[in-house]
Design an enzyme around this catalytic site. Structure first.
Site, PDB file in Angstrom:
ATOM      1  N   ALA A 102     -20.727 -74.899 -59.899  1.00  0.00           N
ATOM      2  CA  ALA A 102     -21.854 -73.951 -59.949  1.00  0.00           C
ATOM      3  C   ALA A 102     -22.912 -74.166 -58.868  1.00  0.00           C
ATOM      4  O   ALA A 102     -24.009 -73.622 -58.962  1.00  0.00           O
ATOM      5  CB  ALA A 102     -22.509 -73.929 -61.328  1.00  0.00           C
ATOM      6  N   ALA A 103     -22.571 -74.934 -57.809  1.00  0.00           N
ATOM      7  CA  ALA A 103     -23.525 -75.068 -56.686  1.00  0.00           C
ATOM      8  C   ALA A 103     -23.817 -73.690 -56.109  1.00  0.00           C
ATOM      9  O   ALA A 103     -24.974 -73.339 -55.844  1.00  0.00           O
ATOM     10  CB  ALA A 103     -22.953 -75.984 -55.602  1.00  0.00           C
ATOM     11  N   GLY A 104     -22.765 -72.895 -55.947  1.00  0.00           N
ATOM     12  CA  GLY A 104     -22.930 -71.558 -55.375  1.00  0.00           C
ATOM     13  C   GLY A 104     -23.764 -70.653 -56.277  1.00  0.00           C
ATOM     14  O   GLY A 104     -24.588 -69.868 -55.794  1.00  0.00           O
ATOM     15  N   ASP A 105     -23.574 -70.756 -57.587  1.00  0.00           N
ATOM     16  CA  ASP A 105     -24.356 -69.921 -58.513  1.00  0.00           C
ATOM     17  C   ASP A 105     -25.814 -70.347 -58.530  1.00  0.00           C
ATOM     18  O   ASP A 105     -26.720 -69.506 -58.623  1.00  0.00           O
ATOM     19  CB  ASP A 105     -23.774 -69.995 -59.934  1.00  0.00           C
ATOM     20  CG  ASP A 105     -22.400 -69.350 -60.013  1.00  0.00           C
ATOM     21  OD1 ASP A 105     -22.124 -68.440 -59.213  1.00  0.00           O
ATOM     22  OD2 ASP A 105     -21.605 -69.772 -60.866  1.00  0.00           O
TER      23      ASP A 105
HETATM   24  P1  ADP Z   1     -19.376 -72.586 -54.211  1.00  0.00           P
HETATM   25  O1  ADP Z   1     -19.832 -73.470 -55.324  1.00  0.00           O
HETATM   26  O2  ADP Z   1     -19.576 -71.129 -54.506  1.00  0.00           O
HETATM   27  O3  ADP Z   1     -18.016 -72.895 -53.653  1.00  0.00           O
HETATM   28  P2  ADP Z   1     -20.532 -74.046 -51.964  1.00  0.00           P
HETATM   29  O4  ADP Z   1     -19.647 -75.188 -52.317  1.00  0.00           O
HETATM   30  O5  ADP Z   1     -20.386 -73.472 -50.594  1.00  0.00           O
HETATM   31  O6  ADP Z   1     -20.417 -72.851 -53.014  1.00  0.00           O
HETATM   32  O7  ADP Z   1     -22.038 -74.540 -52.180  1.00  0.00           O
HETATM   33  C1  ADP Z   1     -23.143 -73.663 -52.202  1.00  0.00           C
HETATM   34  C2  ADP Z   1     -24.346 -74.346 -51.590  1.00  0.00           C
HETATM   35  O8  ADP Z   1     -24.631 -75.536 -52.338  1.00  0.00           O
HETATM   36  C3  ADP Z   1     -24.157 -74.798 -50.165  1.00  0.00           C
HETATM   37  O9  ADP Z   1     -24.473 -73.750 -49.260  1.00  0.00           O
HETATM   38  C4  ADP Z   1     -25.145 -75.966 -50.065  1.00  0.00           C
HETATM   39  O10 ADP Z   1     -26.453 -75.485 -49.826  1.00  0.00           O
HETATM   40  C5  ADP Z   1     -25.099 -76.560 -51.470  1.00  0.00           C
HETATM   41  N1  ADP Z   1     -24.165 -77.707 -51.549  1.00  0.00           N
HETATM   42  C6  ADP Z   1     -22.865 -77.684 -51.954  1.00  0.00           C
HETATM   43  N2  ADP Z   1     -22.315 -78.917 -51.879  1.00  0.00           N
HETATM   44  C7  ADP Z   1     -23.292 -79.743 -51.433  1.00  0.00           C
HETATM   45  C8  ADP Z   1     -23.366 -81.143 -51.148  1.00  0.00           C
HETATM   46  N3  ADP Z   1     -22.310 -81.955 -51.300  1.00  0.00           N
HETATM   47  N4  ADP Z   1     -24.555 -81.633 -50.704  1.00  0.00           N
HETATM   48  C9  ADP Z   1     -25.645 -80.834 -50.544  1.00  0.00           C
HETATM   49  N5  ADP Z   1     -25.635 -79.511 -50.790  1.00  0.00           N
HETATM   50  C10 ADP Z   1     -24.478 -78.966 -51.229  1.00  0.00           C
END
Ligand code: ADP
Length: 293
Positions: A239-242
């Site tokens: 859920a980083a993207g959400d």
């Molecule tokens: P999704 O969860 O939709 O696949 P991402 O993995 O691209 O999306 O992550 C979304 C955002 O979360 C990234 O653009 C970044 O800002 C943040 N993020 C994700 N992983 C990390 C990480 N390991 N460290 C710091 N920020 C992160």
């Protein structure tokens, strides 16, 4: 107000040493139930970040549905547009093996019953400053909602997940498209995520492609603007993207320009990946402010 029209699920997660083969039974290690669904996740992230949020969708007349409603309501989300369907609440059945690989069965359940905009949906969208959409509700509904909002000059934000080929009429009604790198590549049919995002700006004014720990890139008007990630120790990127999209929306509704909103989104996502879980890991406004101070 931010209107989120999307899915609400309960994730049923088991961990096993080795996933069962066909016809086989294995003993699992742990079991947990976690509220999820991209719609509910984005609504929660936006509300925690201080946004005024209304959630539109459906759950079943069951304990899972009541738990999701309560979670959203406790975060201050207006759940008057969360219908109770005769289908069970959507579930995602997730098996995580000892190597961290997972396999997932999603049963849309109640989410699949949201097939057309209702008068109540329209009334909420009419009052919204922003409409957030994802692709976990029936596609025809997502297209209808995007076109409805677009015709009223209400900005539409779309997370194109799960990745499926999309009709041009949908992308043309989207103001800010936020794919991750895999979704961007699939939508554009180009492997390089930046080149893919560039291609997508032909249909959407702003494309923000997220690149995991490498941050994100915002493409607009022929320019590519980096959105740096914050260097942190990630333990769970679910859920980083959400979180990113929800907090971006809260920033925009709070009066920030897109660049400023993306900076806050990146900070919030960095906070969330340092904690386990999806909804339980989303930071509130004060935490984001402190992180950026
Ligand atoms: P999704 O969860 O939709 O696949 P991402 O993995 O691209 O999306 O992550 C979304 C955002 O979360 C990234 O653009 C970044 O800002 C943040 N993020 C994700 N992983 C990390 C990480 N390991 N460290 C710091 N920020 C992160």
């Amino acid at each position: 107000m931010i209107a989120v029209l999307g899915s609400a699920n309960l994730d049923l997660v088991v961990t096993v040493e080795r996933a069962p083969g066909r016809g086989e039974t294995v003993t699992g290690r742990t079991f947990a139930t976690l509220p999820g669904g991209k719609g509910a996740n984005q609504a929660l992230a936006a509300a925690r970040a201080g946004g005024d949020v209304a959630f539109l969708g459906a759950v079943g007349d069951d304990d899972f549905g009541r738990r999701i409603r309560e979670l959203l309501a406790d975060a201050g989300v207006d759940v008057s547009g969360l219908a109770v369907s005769d289908q069970p609440t959507g579930t995602a059945h997730i098996t995580v093996d000892g190597t961290g690989d997972n396999s997932i069965v999603v049963v849309p359940g109640a989410n699949g019953t949201v097939t057309a905009l209702t008068d109540a949906h329209r009334a909420t969208i009419d009052r919204a400053e922003l409409l957030l959409l994802q692709l976990e509700l029936p596609l025809d509904l997502v297209v209808e909602a995007a076109r409805y909002a677009h015709a009223r000059e209400i900005p539409v934000v779309l997370t194109p997940a799960p990745a499926v080929p999309l009709p041009e009429e949908l992308l043309e009604a989207v103001d800010i498209l936020v794919p991750n790198e895999h979704e961007a590549a699939l939508l554009a049919g180009i492997d390089d995520p930046i080149a893919a995002a560039e291609q997508l700006t032909r249909l959407c004014d702003d494309v923000v492609v997220t690149l995991g720990a490498r941050g994100a890139a915002w493409l607009s008007g022929g320019e590519t603007i980096p959105v740096p990630a914050f260097p942190v120790q990630a333990v769970d990127t679910t859920a980083a993207g959400d979180t990113f999209v929800g907090v971006m929306a809260a920033g925009l509704a709070g009066g920030l320009q897109l660049g400023g909103a993306l900076h806050r989104a990146s900070a919030a996502a960095a906070l969330s990946v340092q904690r386990p879980g999806a909804s339980s890991s989303m930071p509130d406004r004060a935490e984001i402010d402190a992180f950026l101070a």
